[in-house]
Scaffold this motif. Structure first.
Motif, PDB file in Angstrom:
ATOM      1  N   ALA C 186       0.834  -1.204   0.000  1.00 35.39           N
ATOM      2  CA  ALA C 186       0.000   0.000   0.000  1.00 35.39           C
ATOM      3  C   ALA C 186       0.867   1.253   0.000  1.00 35.39           C
ATOM      4  O   ALA C 186       0.570   2.232  -0.703  1.00 35.39           O
ATOM      5  CB  ALA C 186      -0.911  -0.008   1.216  1.00 35.39           C
ATOM      6  N   GLN C 188       4.018   1.413  -1.110  1.00 32.18           N
ATOM      7  CA  GLN C 188       4.711   1.463  -2.404  1.00 32.18           C
ATOM      8  C   GLN C 188       3.799   2.082  -3.461  1.00 32.18           C
ATOM      9  O   GLN C 188       4.222   2.921  -4.248  1.00 32.18           O
ATOM     10  CB  GLN C 188       5.141   0.038  -2.810  1.00 32.18           C
ATOM     11  CG  GLN C 188       5.600  -0.136  -4.243  1.00 32.18           C
ATOM     12  CD  GLN C 188       7.054   0.261  -4.464  1.00 32.18           C
ATOM     13  OE1 GLN C 188       7.761   0.656  -3.548  1.00 32.18           O
ATOM     14  NE2 GLN C 188       7.492   0.182  -5.709  1.00 32.18           N
ATOM     15  N   THR C 189       2.517   1.681  -3.461  1.00 29.61           N
ATOM     16  CA  THR C 189       1.582   2.227  -4.444  1.00 29.61           C
ATOM     17  C   THR C 189       1.387   3.730  -4.245  1.00 29.61           C
ATOM     18  O   THR C 189       1.267   4.485  -5.211  1.00 29.61           O
ATOM     19  CB  THR C 189       0.230   1.507  -4.338  1.00 29.61           C
ATOM     20  OG1 THR C 189       0.436   0.128  -4.619  1.00 29.61           O
ATOM     21  CG2 THR C 189      -0.779   2.075  -5.331  1.00 29.61           C
ATOM     22  N   LEU C 190       1.400   4.141  -2.990  1.00 27.57           N
ATOM     23  CA  LEU C 190       1.266   5.574  -2.727  1.00 27.57           C
ATOM     24  C   LEU C 190       2.522   6.347  -3.105  1.00 27.57           C
ATOM     25  O   LEU C 190       2.544   7.568  -3.052  1.00 27.57           O
ATOM     26  CB  LEU C 190       0.981   5.803  -1.241  1.00 27.57           C
ATOM     27  CG  LEU C 190      -0.451   5.511  -0.785  1.00 27.57           C
ATOM     28  CD1 LEU C 190      -0.529   5.596   0.731  1.00 27.57           C
ATOM     29  CD2 LEU C 190      -1.410   6.512  -1.410  1.00 27.57           C
ATOM     30  N   GLY C 191       3.544   5.597  -3.466  1.00 24.40           N
ATOM     31  CA  GLY C 191       4.782   6.267  -3.850  1.00 24.40           C
ATOM     32  C   GLY C 191       5.654   6.568  -2.646  1.00 24.40           C
ATOM     33  O   GLY C 191       6.633   7.294  -2.752  1.00 24.40           O
TER      34      GLY C 191
END
Lengths: 663, 253, 227
Positions: C186, C188-191
């Motif tokens: 989660a 990682q997806t948010l950067g």
């Protein structure tokens, strides 16, 4: 045929500027109406296609690869030279010019080389602006390193992948022009013929490699940027697909092949390990900064190493022959490429080669590891460090400098080069010869241009390290965009060229017939086998050292091989499908014709210069150039029976011709 | 030099309309050969028998052109990390092994023949914005903008992508996020590329989606199989800058 | 508002929804656990039943709970759509599959999610549905001037059934694996990837994915064995 180099008048250092200022231009509204074909999308081709697209021409670009990003420019490791003088070490355009002329053993054109040196500075600026991640210092400014044959530090680099980064820069610039529609990109299309209309180059026949269909493409002019022909030797550091076909087809249509015998043999490559070998891998020249080259003095040690009873480490210091240091005390292990290569050949010919094939010499880092280790130990305050500690510290330094190369070596050979000395041997790397072009990079066929390694123009008989990238990009970004106007400004009234004319239809028919012929031989031998045999002939008789007798024999053998090929090759599949064997067959067929011209050229050039070493022409065991008789470019016109020589005299107004000495 | 006898199970597919199947072959190799040289030997024997050789893509054979593309025993470019197929040597296999060789599998990489796939979707992603818009001749002096050494190195690490497609091949979702993010990062990290960064990231992601690649579920398989060991840090960076661009800029692509 | 729909239908937008709903559900896990651990209080279920009454009658909590249902549904439906799209993007699978390059959990998030969803259905059918529509006895406590449902009693009877306990344990193992990948994914997806902080997030994720399901698992095991 009188070859006119079209070198503009005036002093050397202002020639290009003055010429550029007075050149004929094509107005923007006319550019839109003019079509240009660019064949090849390596450094020279991609940069040319992108720049011509930016100028507003309609460009059609061709590559036989699945993407322009795969061109073999990508494999260049070391760097790119530029006369920036960022290091304040006395570099200048003139010095780069002089080094290149001298390095090329005085067999290149002064005016072209000077222009190259001038453009070198713009290349770096352009590439930085494109986002090429060159190595930098801590202060954020560009870093440089030194390369063989020069005394200044002018090589810009991106770790060991400079070619990749520069090619991606050009590829991205090209991609941008494709996206805005200025360049139409034809991937997986291989040029199989040049089409001339009224004596001018007006198009090409290309085979769509996916469907196998031949397609006709017409344009106002054709630019070849199709790379070198080192694969004529079968084993080389070139990519498997690198070939001479586009250039050779142009030669078959009247272009001239210049100095084809000038091939560069790189001294530090991983040796051949067996018959199945398909290609050779380069170990960067930079290794010779720290590695010492040697072979065992005693034959019994040689045998012991070959049979695996001993390793290089078992040979005592006194029984080693550091032959480069012995023969060339002034330059030692850092003699230029051609000299280092020939010395390795001599050592192996005398029976001192250190692997099973007898064709390898040691490149040993043990001394460097100890040297660096000691200095590290001192800098860390360990004055009494033991040998193991010193070795460990020194290994770390060597790893930091050459880690990726050592890793590559270990992957390929399975030997650990930090412990055992590397084994290396020279291999074909680059071809200085190529299609003859004038100052405008135009061949003797009007409207046909040739750039990069495919032409002959800038490196004479030997290329200096880090200069190939420089030349490819200079030609593509900063020369052809101007000089092509000299031809095209006369073509603004020429309407769109049709690909339906009899010339196109005839060329397509001829090409199709040639492919059919290859398929219909239905012999018993694979294309690969012929290529391998061709390579052996070329390497044996037209390789690192040549002599008249061998060359004559080689020529005979090639002719026989060619005959055998056309009666006994087996090409599977059909012409109207994806057929890699057919592609290879057509390329090998062309290599076999080129090979003969290379041999004829080598035979005619009765002197030793740069990469061309004739055993009959030596002085104290070193190459003997014969300026009185051979200060010219040999430009060959193809003829099935006897290639025809045309000479372009080389005139040196600014540089005095000297003998290169590294002793 | 020890000889090896291997059984190869190779994917054979005449063209994109053919459904394809595995064929088994026996091949004699030795441990010093590269994997592709072993396939050369196979092809030579096939040609001698007047059969169709196995089509596979390859060119530089020194690990940099990105042409070679095959899945060896379930792993793109084979078992050795940080290595392309052409640099993989047979000493990593044992005599008697059965080796299964398949093409990259992804909808966006249709099979052309045998082990050859069409990767032109990657080119189109770059064409969508993977460049810095500077015409030849417009550049200022190379040293006009200093760039922090670490930053230049980070950009370089992202720029080492060879466009082979192993990331897509390894990904259970056939996502092209590692490829796309490597280019977005390479250019976005440098001041020269910063200028059009905002538009670039949106355009490239849009093209990537249109090509039919899957979505990233952060399995990390791509970075494990990437022969240039490009990190998924780049994917996070792209996610971040993409959202930043969508919500923080006035650009819509 | 085309930019909004563009974003929500982009691959990164879709993943962002997964990430945000996932993080929201993670936060719910903590709240839910804190409440449920009151089952272990040795007071005959008083504090738990009072807590349950509060959770079902407070208007603010009730509003939040609708958000929760929406979050679960969105996470599940989006997850399934993404899995289907990814499956079709891959086309055919490899003949040889290898676990060498990615964890089992990361490659099977949809499967694990489906298991968790199935578990949720059992769980809600058992308690939530019965509480809302079924017959749960009312009980009165000293000091509280209203009656509350005796959900504690319901828990007591449910967890005496070994099949229910096994179903819970399977569901919780699936949850642990799902979290093991999902937690850090989660971020990682948010950067949110950073050289300094990412190792910390990953460590947190592992601890969370192990401790929280174990804490949940204690409840049915405790009831099954000791009540």
């Amino acid at each position: 045929m009188k070859l006119n180099s079209n070198i503009p008048d005036g002093p050397l250092d202002t020639k290009w500027t003055n010429y550029r200022s007075k050149m004929n231009l094509v107005a923007p509204n006319n550019k839109r109406r003019i079509d240009i074909i660019v064949v090849g999308t390596g450094l020279a081709g991609a940069s040319a296609a992108a720049t011509l697209g930016e100028l507003g021409y309609n460009v059609k670009a061709f590559t036989f690869h699945d993407s322009p990003r795969r061109a073999h420019s990508i494999a260049a490791q070391g760097g790119i030279n530029a006369a920036k003088n960022y290091q304040n070490d006395g570099d200048s355009v003139y010095r780069l010019f002089y080094d290149t002329i001298k390095g090329g053993d005085y067999r290149s054109r002064e005016a072209n080389v000077h222009r190259l040196a001038e453009a070198s500075r713009n290349i770096i600026d352009q590439c930085v602006a494109q986002g090429v991640p060159f190595a930098r210092e801590y202060g954020g400014l560009l870093a440089n390193r030194s390369f063989g044959g020069v005394q200044v530090s002018r090589t810009f680099y991106a770790r060991g992948q400079t070619g990749q980064q520069l090619l991606l820069g050009a590829y991205q610039a090209l991609s941008r022009q494709i996206s805005v529609g200025n360049v139409e990109m034809y991937n997986r299309h291989e040029m199989l013929d040049l089409v001339k209309v009224d004596g001018k180059a007006r198009g090409i026949i290309a085979r769509n490699l996916l469907t196998g269909k031949l397609e006709r493409f017409a344009a106002h002019c054709v630019v070849l940027a199709t790379g070198g022909y080192g694969n004529v030797f079968y084993l080389s550091t070139n990519a498997m697909g690198s070939n001479v076909t586009a250039a050779w087809r142009a030669v078959r249509r009247g272009a001239l092949m210049a100095n084809p015998c000038f091939t560069q043999i790189h001294p530090t490559c991983i040796p051949v390990s067996g018959e199945y070998q398909s290609k050779l891998t380069l170990m960067s020249e930079s290794l010779r900064n720290d590695g010492r080259v040697w072979v065992p003095k005693k034959k019994e040690d040689v045998m012991a190493i070959r049979e695996g009873r001993k390793t290089g480490n078992d040979i005592p210091e006194g029984d080693r022959d550091y032959y480069l240091e012995r023969r060339y005390p002034a330059f030692g292990n850092l003699v230029p490429r051609d000299v280092a290569s020939r010395a390795a050949k001599v050592a192996c010919d005398e029976g001192h080669g250190v692997n099973q094939t007898g064709l390898a010499v040691f490149l040993d880092f043990a001394d460097a590891i100890q040297r660096y280790g000691k200095s590290e130990a001192i800098s860390k305050g360990m004055s009494n460090a033991d040998k193991a500690t010193i070795t460990k510290l020194g290994t770390a330094v060597v790893e930091a400098k050459y880690g990726n190369l050592f890793e590559m070596y270990e992957k390929i050979t399975g030997e650990n080069p930090y412990v055992l000395p590397m084994k290396i041997y020279p291999a074909v790397h680059y071809t200085m010869g190529g299609v003859w072009v004038d100052y405008n990079l135009e061949t003797n066929v009007p409207g046909l241009f040739c750039l990069g390694e495919a032409n002959f123009s800038d490196h004479g008989s030997n290329r200096l390290g880090a200069s190939a990238l420089m030349q490819g990009l200079a030609d593509g970004y900063f020369v052809i965009p101007y000089t092509i106007g000299q031809f095209l400004s006369k073509e603004i009234r020429t309407p769109k060229i049709s690909n339906e004319t009899p010339e196109f239809i005839a060329a397509e028919k001829e090409t199709q017939e040639r492919l059919n012929k290859l398929l219909n031989i239905k012999g018993d031998k694979s294309v690969e086998e012929f290529h391998r045999r061709l390579g052996k002939i070329m390497w044996e008789y037209c390789g690192m050292a040549r002599n008249a007798e061998g060359l004559k024999k080689g020529r005979q053998l090639i002719r026989e091989l060619r005959k055998e090929f056309w009666s006994d090759v087996f090409v599977p599949g059909s012409t109207d499908e994806f057929n890699p064997e057919l592609e290879k067959a057509a390329r090998v067929a062309d290599f076999m014709e080129l090979g003969e011209v290379m041999i004829v050229d080598a035979l005619t050039r009765e002197e030793s210069c740069g990469g061309h070493f004739r055993e009959e022409y030596t002085q104290d065991g070193e190459a003997m150039r014969r300026d009185d008789e051979f200060t010219f470019v040999s430009a060959w016109e193809w003829d099935e029976n006897e290639p025809i020589l045309h000479k372009e005299e080389l005139i040196f107004e600014n540089v005095e011709l000297k003998t290169r000495s590294y002793k | 030099m020890s000889d090896m006898n291997l059984t190869l199970k190779v994917w054979r597919q005449k063209n994109n309309n053919d459904s394809g199947r595995f064929e088994s072959y026996q091949v004699a190799a030795n441990e010093h050969m590269s994997f592709l040289e072993m396939l050369d030997v196979l092809n030579q024997t096939l040609i001698e028998k007047k059969e169709e050789p196995v089509a596979f893509e390859h060119d530089c054979r020194e690990g940099i052109c990105g042409a070679c593309s095959m899945v060896i025993n379930g792993r793109p470019h084979g078992p050795q990390g940080g290595t392309t197929t052409c640099q993989l040597h047979m000493r990593h296999f044992k005599s008697g092994d059965t080796i299964t060789i398949e093409p990259w599998r992804a909808k966006a990489f249709p099979v052309i023949k045998d082990l050859v796939v069409d990767r032109s979707s990657f080119d189109r992603i770059i064409q969508a914005g993977g460049y810095i818009s500077v015409n030849t001749g417009q550049a200022q002096d190379g040293n006009a903008i200093p760039i922090e050494k670490d930053l230049a190195l980070q950009a370089f690490d992202a720029a080492t992508c060879i466009g082979c497609g192993a990331c897509v091949a390894a990904c259970p979702n056939a996502s092209a996020m590692l490829f796309t993010s490597a280019k977005v990062s390479h250019l976005g990290l440098l001041p020269q590329g910063e200028v059009e960064h905002s538009k670039r990231v949106q355009s490239m992601v849009k093209q990537m989606d249109e090509e039919g690649f899957g979505m990233c579920s952060n399995t990390g398989a791509c970075e494990v199989e990437c022969p240039k060991e490009i990190s998924i840090t780049n994917i996070a960076r792209m996610n971040r800058t993409y959202m930043g661009s969508v919500f923080g800029s006035d650009k819509t692509v | 508002m085309s930019w909004v729909s563009n974003f929500l239908t982009s691959s990164i937008g879709k993943k962002l929804i997964m990430s945000l709903t996932g993080l929201f559900l993670i936060s719910f896990l903590v709240v839910h656990l804190a409440g449920n651990l009151q089952l272990l209080a040795n007071d005959g279920g008083k504090s738990f039943n009072v807590y349950a009454y509060f959770m079902t009658h407070n208007p603010f909590i009730k509003t939040i709970s609708f958000g929760l249902y929406a979050g679960i549904l969105l996470h599940a439906i989006q997850g399934i759509l993404i899995a289907l799209k990814n499956r079709s993007a891959k086309g055919s699978r490899y003949a040889v599959s290898t676990g060498a390059n990615a964890s089992f959990a990361s490659k099977n998030m949809a499967l694990l999610g489906t298991l968790i969803f199935a578990f949720l259905l059992i769980h809600m059918g058992d308690f939530w549905f019965k509480m809302k529509f079924g017959a749960v006895d009312m009980v009165a406590y000293d000091g509280i001037d209203y009656k509350v449902q005796d959900l504690y009693d319901k828990v007591l009877t449910s967890f005496k059934n070994p099949l229910v306990v096994v179903a819970y344990l399977v569901g919780l193992i699936a949850l642990a694996l799902h979290l093991l990948h999902g937690f850090q994914s989660a971020f990682q997806t948010l950067g949110l990837n950073h050289k300094k902080y990412t190792p910390f997030i990953k460590g947190m994720g592992v601890i969370f994915s192990i401790l929280v399901p174990i804490a949940y698992a204690i409840i049915p095991i405790y009831f099954f064995l000791f009540k």
